[in-house]
Design a protein around this motif. Structure first.
Motif, PDB file in Angstrom:
ATOM      1  N   GLU A 709      -4.631 -15.616  68.806  1.00  0.00           N
ATOM      2  CA  GLU A 709      -3.995 -14.315  68.963  1.00  0.00           C
ATOM      3  C   GLU A 709      -4.590 -13.551  70.149  1.00  0.00           C
ATOM      4  OE1 GLU A 709      -1.076 -14.144  67.062  1.00  0.00           O
ATOM      5  OE2 GLU A 709      -1.689 -12.324  66.016  1.00  0.00           O
ATOM      6  N   ARG A 710      -5.880 -13.663  70.348  1.00  0.00           N
ATOM      7  CA  ARG A 710      -6.556 -12.930  71.431  1.00  0.00           C
ATOM      8  C   ARG A 710      -6.125 -13.418  72.814  1.00  0.00           C
ATOM      9  NH1 ARG A 710     -12.677 -12.801  68.761  1.00  0.00           N
ATOM     10  NH2 ARG A 710     -12.451 -10.787  67.674  1.00  0.00           N
ATOM     11  N   LEU A 787      11.755 -14.248  68.892  1.00  0.00           N
ATOM     12  CA  LEU A 787      11.657 -14.856  67.565  1.00  0.00           C
ATOM     13  C   LEU A 787      10.630 -15.978  67.660  1.00  0.00           C
ATOM     14  CD1 LEU A 787      15.478 -15.207  66.723  1.00  0.00           C
ATOM     15  CD2 LEU A 787      13.960 -13.292  66.178  1.00  0.00           C
ATOM     16  N   VAL A 788       9.659 -15.993  66.733  1.00  0.00           N
ATOM     17  CA  VAL A 788       8.529 -16.906  66.890  1.00  0.00           C
ATOM     18  C   VAL A 788       8.184 -17.552  65.553  1.00  0.00           C
ATOM     19  CG1 VAL A 788       6.119 -17.142  67.578  1.00  0.00           C
ATOM     20  CG2 VAL A 788       7.593 -15.493  68.739  1.00  0.00           C
ATOM     21  N   LEU A 789       7.960 -18.858  65.594  1.00  0.00           N
ATOM     22  CA  LEU A 789       7.344 -19.578  64.479  1.00  0.00           C
ATOM     23  C   LEU A 789       5.878 -19.786  64.824  1.00  0.00           C
ATOM     24  CD1 LEU A 789      10.001 -22.366  63.747  1.00  0.00           C
ATOM     25  CD2 LEU A 789       9.745 -20.157  62.619  1.00  0.00           C
ATOM     26  N   ALA A 790       4.998 -19.293  63.966  1.00  0.00           N
ATOM     27  CA  ALA A 790       3.561 -19.461  64.180  1.00  0.00           C
ATOM     28  C   ALA A 790       3.074 -20.575  63.265  1.00  0.00           C
ATOM     29  CB  ALA A 790       2.821 -18.165  63.895  1.00  0.00           C
ATOM     30  N   ARG A 795      -6.124 -27.728  61.981  1.00  0.00           N
ATOM     31  CA  ARG A 795      -6.251 -28.599  63.144  1.00  0.00           C
ATOM     32  C   ARG A 795      -5.795 -27.921  64.422  1.00  0.00           C
ATOM     33  NH1 ARG A 795      -2.804 -32.962  59.986  1.00  0.00           N
ATOM     34  NH2 ARG A 795      -1.898 -30.964  59.408  1.00  0.00           N
ATOM     35  N   LYS A 796      -4.752 -27.078  64.299  1.00  0.00           N
ATOM     36  CA  LYS A 796      -4.205 -26.460  65.504  1.00  0.00           C
ATOM     37  C   LYS A 796      -3.359 -25.255  65.141  1.00  0.00           C
ATOM     38  CE  LYS A 796      -1.617 -27.652  69.715  1.00  0.00           C
ATOM     39  NZ  LYS A 796      -0.839 -28.696  70.393  1.00  0.00           N
ATOM     40  N   VAL A 797      -3.457 -24.219  65.958  1.00  0.00           N
ATOM     41  CA  VAL A 797      -2.601 -23.042  65.835  1.00  0.00           C
ATOM     42  C   VAL A 797      -1.761 -22.958  67.100  1.00  0.00           C
ATOM     43  CG1 VAL A 797      -2.503 -20.537  65.625  1.00  0.00           C
ATOM     44  CG2 VAL A 797      -4.260 -21.820  64.383  1.00  0.00           C
ATOM     45  N   GLU A 798      -0.423 -22.934  66.914  1.00  0.00           N
ATOM     46  CA  GLU A 798       0.438 -22.855  68.087  1.00  0.00           C
ATOM     47  C   GLU A 798       1.703 -22.088  67.739  1.00  0.00           C
ATOM     48  OE1 GLU A 798       1.695 -26.690  69.351  1.00  0.00           O
ATOM     49  OE2 GLU A 798       2.489 -27.285  67.405  1.00  0.00           O
ATOM     50  N   ASP A 807       4.219 -16.998  77.257  1.00  0.00           N
ATOM     51  CA  ASP A 807       3.426 -18.166  76.866  1.00  0.00           C
ATOM     52  C   ASP A 807       4.153 -19.094  75.905  1.00  0.00           C
ATOM     53  OD1 ASP A 807       1.342 -17.431  78.459  1.00  0.00           O
ATOM     54  OD2 ASP A 807       0.264 -16.346  76.890  1.00  0.00           O
ATOM     55  N   TRP A 808       5.089 -18.573  75.146  1.00  0.00           N
ATOM     56  CA  TRP A 808       5.810 -19.464  74.231  1.00  0.00           C
ATOM     57  C   TRP A 808       7.292 -19.571  74.550  1.00  0.00           C
ATOM     58  CZ3 TRP A 808       3.799 -15.140  71.019  1.00  0.00           C
ATOM     59  CH2 TRP A 808       4.738 -14.115  70.827  1.00  0.00           C
TER      60      TRP A 808
END
Length: 866
Positions: A709-710, A787-790, A795-798, A807-808
């Motif tokens: 997030e940062r 609109l975002v899927l987090a 193992r990984k945050v994307e 960025d996305w």
């Protein structure tokens, strides 16, 4: 039929039968004859099975104090187990099978009057040696305690007769005894020596018609036997019929079900009221009846927890207090939110008190009433005290329920009470024991007790080979006449030395003995009725079967095909013209109709319209299986709760950056603790430990998420777990957005957390793959810029999204408004389909996706048609 009986009974003779069923049959037949002769009352005929007669004689002996104490079955089993364990070097972790075989072998040793010293002298292997030493120890225990068991009762009665201590009937008629047993021969000799007139009942050899039929398999054979009985009763309603099945005791319930298919088509619904016509001679274990099974569950709940399956049974069975069915279901659904575990009474009480209203008060208070019967495991009591505590505990919870009992249910409850009395009688062999041992013994006693309620009006008897001894019928069907059963395989004892079995002529000691006994039973069945049908299946479990060689003795008999009626359910589709009815389309959504499922209902409409209808409009839902440990769905819920608690103060990026390491660690600690709090509150020690392990994983996940997030451009969290109302085209849905972020330009980004396998918002052609976020875009006020899927995983945050953040985003900012508008148009089209009643079935859907609703959608049938 039984032409000799009236004269014998009227002359004052006592009839002693080989088994209880024959005694009951003869008594019923005599009563029927008295009624037919116009009598209203008559003396009870003196007809007894051998076992009950011997016990009755023992009770009538004067000066009972001089007699050995009689051990009933379970008491002698306890003594036997004790002796086996004393003689075994490895202490026999489980003696169940050996105990059963030892008691059977001991009964055979007593019946054939074998001196026990010969067992030790002839023993050659470890099993025979263990048995012989255990026999010596068991005999010593009986003599020391002045006990007598079932196996020794006949010899004791013979001695008492010889000593002149018994009052005997002057005339005894024996019925149904097919094999000469030495201990019986001694008893008969003592009776004759005492001046009793002893004779065998005349054996009527019916030499009427004989048929031999064959069927495709065992199931077809049983159905054909049922149809045969139905045809016999149609022709002559007063006929006494029997269906004899070898090995009936191994699967009586299954055989009875197949036979009823032919005897009473539609018997499952009992629409004809003729379900009682078949009487099965072999019952089922007392512990398997729902009422007694629930009683044992309740008693186990006194000092131990119950798993979900057991709690679910107690909720669904009507043996405690009355709760409306809806509340029972609600409680079960609430418990399904937890992993499978041991539920204590206290934890169930807390949950029902916390989440349910007064509808469950009575049930909850009855469960709480068990507290006063809970006993520390270290406390030891006598069997009589335990029996009283068990009875009082069940009474406190209202078992067996407050509804009127049917006759079979009333008999069952009385049999349970008799069982508690039998348990109390174990005081003769066990002085004191803890609760766990007491409940274990009660459960064993209930499991070893085969019980069947008495039924009225049954005219078709389902019997085993031995149970039909001495009985006569108008017609009989003998099933299973295939070579592996007729003659049956020899079954000599594995614990008695072979040389001893040969010397004393024990059953199955030689192949000729097995063959001769099989031929005796076959001849008896051939002559027990005027009309006899022998049937044989041609195969069983894809194994070809051959007819018994005994059938070759029936000269001049050709083999016919059994008249198999097939499955009753097949009659609904075969032999009838197909009725085509007018289409019955699903009605459009009406005003005010409740639509469930939230945004996911619209997503379902896109992939499987029928699923959207079933789960959104019919509110049908798939019930998740309860499993041990932390399920994937619960793990995802814990992540959502932790993120909700972590972001509930709605921080901005600047605030996130300002959280120092210690501050961040403290916040994550509090968030993860709050996420598992509900589960921890009702967790047992094992599950609580799993939750704390999961909490460590959650902390790692949240640390990784904040780090990611940062790295984002400036944002402000505007809401978490925000509820919105969606209204479009006449559909009202309740939505809950995981998170709403506000960007510096005051536009809004909608974020949906995803756990487990990573999800993508757009497919490879940049088309919208999941419309849920587009549905949210309708309901969330303000300008939607992303609109975002987090994807949140240890193992990984994307992030996988469109718009709102360079960025996305894979969509140019100038194309975003048109793209979002197109997605909203697609949502509108899906809503229009739902409103119109579109229930198409997606035939290309994978099997695992269509399976939950396959019965409703009939997808397999549609695929065949397609």
């Amino acid at each position: 039929m039984y032409h000799w009986l009236p004269e014998i009974i009227d002359a004052g003779a006592c009839v002693v039968t080989a088994n209880q069923r024959l005694a009951r049959t003869l008594s019923e037949h005599y009563s029927a004859l008295q009624l037919a002769s116009g009598k209203d009352v008559w003396p009870t005929p003196n007809i007894r099975s051998l076992d009950s007669w011997l016990q009755e004689l023992l009770r009538e002996v004067p000066k009972q104090e001089s007699l050995p104490h009689y051990l009933f079955g379970q008491a002698s089993a306890i003594v036997w187990e004790r002796c086996l364990r004393e003689q075994s070097l490895d202490q026999l972790l489980s003696v169940g099978t050996l105990l059963r075989q030892s008691r059977q072998a001991w009964r055979r040793v007593c019946d054939w009057q074998v001196p026990t010293a010969e067992l030790a002298a002839a023993a050659r292997n470890s099993d025979e040696q263990l048995f012989s030493t255990s026999v010596a120890r068991y005999q010593s225990e009986l003599k020391k305690r002045n006990w007598i068991d079932d196996a020794g009762l006949t010899s004791l009665i013979s001695q008492l007769i010889s000593a002149g201590r018994l009052r005997l009937p002057p005339h005894i008629v024996l019925a149904g005894f097919e094999r000469t047993i030495p201990v019986h021969a001694t008893l008969w000799e003592s009776l004759v020596a005492a001046g009793v007139k002893l004779e065998e009942a005349p054996r009527t050899a019916h030499m009427g018609s004989v048929e031999i039929v064959s069927a495709d398999n065992v199931v077809a054979e049983m159905r054909a036997a049922g149809r045969w009985a139905r045809a016999e009763l149609t022709a002559q309603p007063t006929s006494r019929l029997a269906i004899v099945v070898p090995g009936l005791e191994q699967n009586a319930t299954c055989f009875a079900r197949y036979i009823r298919e032919g005897l009473v088509p539609g018997w499952q619904a009992d629409a004809t009221g003729l379900g009682h016509l078949l009487n099965v001679s072999y019952g089922q274990k007392l512990s398997e009846y729902p009422a007694t099974y629930s009683a044992l569950l309740l008693l186990r709940w006194l000092n131990a927890g119950l798993v979900f399956r057991d709690i679910s049974l107690l909720l669904r069975l009507p043996f405690i207090a009355q709760i409306d069915d809806g509340t029972r279901s609600r409680i079960e659904l609430k418990l399904r939110q937890f992993p499978d575990r041991q539920w204590s009474r206290a934890s169930i009480y807390r949950i029902t008190a916390k989440w349910f209203d007064g509808a469950v008060n009575d049930w909850r208070e009855r469960i709480a009433s068990m507290d006063r019967f809970a006993i520390p495991e270290a406390e030891r009591r006598s069997p009589g005290d335990w029996a009283k505590l068990f009875a009082d505990c069940l009474e406190s919870v209202g078992w067996p329920g407050g509804y009127p009992l049917s006759s079979p249910e009333f008999q069952l409850i009385n049999r349970w009470r008799e069982l508690l009395n039998e348990f109390a009688r174990l005081e003769s062999v066990i002085a004191l024991m803890p609760f766990s041992k007491a409940l274990e013994l009660l459960t064993v006693l209930a499991t070893d007790t085969v019980y069947q309620p008495k039924t009225q009006g049954a005219v078709v008897q389902l019997l085993g080979n031995l149970e039909s001894a001495g009985m006569e019928f108008d017609a009989v069907w003998v099933a299973g006449m295939e070579a592996s059963r007729w003659p049956s395989a020899a079954n000599p004892s594995n614990l008695i030395p072979r040389s001893v079995q040969l010397k004393y002529g024990m059953p199955d000691a030689t192949p000729n003995d097995s063959l001769d006994y099989g031929r005796t039973i076959f001849s008896r069945l051939r002559g027990c009725a005027d009309r006899v049908v022998f049937s044989t299946p041609r195969c069983e479990d894809e194994t070809e079967l051959l007819p018994s060689p005994f059938l070759q003795e029936l000269t001049g008999q050709g083999q016919l095909e059994a008249n198999d009626p097939g499955w009753y359910a097949a009659t609904f589709t075969s032999g009838h013209a197909l009725l085509v009815v007018a289409d019955d389309p699903v009605p459009p959504v009406y005003k005010g109709e409740k639509i469930g499922g939230g945004a996911y209902t619209i997503q379902r409409q896109r992939t499987e319209p029928f699923s959207a209808f079933a789960q959104g409009r019919l509110l049908a839902g798939e019930i998740e299986e309860v499993k041990p440990g932390i399920s994937a769905s619960l793990r995802g819920n814990l992540v959502h709760r932790a993120l909700q608690h972590l972001y509930r103060d709605l921080p901005s990026l600047a605030i996130l950056d300002a959280w120092a390491d210690d501050d961040l660690a403290d916040r994550i600690q509090r968030a993860t603790s709050a996420s598992i709090a509900v589960q921890v509150e009702e967790a047992d020690p094992v599950y609580r430990r799993l939750l704390y392990i999961e909490k460590d994983r959650l902390q790692e996940v949240l640390n990784g998420f904040v780090t990611e997030e940062r790295r984002r451009p400036e944002f402000q969290v505007a809401g978490v777990e925000v509820e919105y109302k969606f209204n479009l085209g006449g559909i009202d849905l309740k939505l809950r957005a995981d998170r709403i972020d506000q960007l510096p330009d005051q536009s809004i980004v909608i974020i949906d957390y995803k756990t487990g396998a990573p999800k993508v918002l757009l497919d490879k052609d940049r088309n919208l793959k999941d419309v849920q976020l587009a549905v949210y875009a309708f309901a969330v006020p303000g300008e939607i810029s992303g609109l975002v899927l987090a994807n949140v995983d240890v193992r990984k945050v994307e992030y996988k999204g469109a718009g709102g953040d360079k960025d996305w985003s894979v969509i140019a900012s100038e194309g975003w408004p048109e793209l979002l508008n197109n997605w909203k148009l697609e949502v509108g089209r899906l809503v229009d389909q739902i409103v119109a009643g579109d229930v198409r079935v997606n035939l290309s859907l994978a099997a695992d996706k269509s399976r939950p609703l396959a019965l409703l959608s009939r997808v397999a049938e549609l695929k065949r048609v397609d």
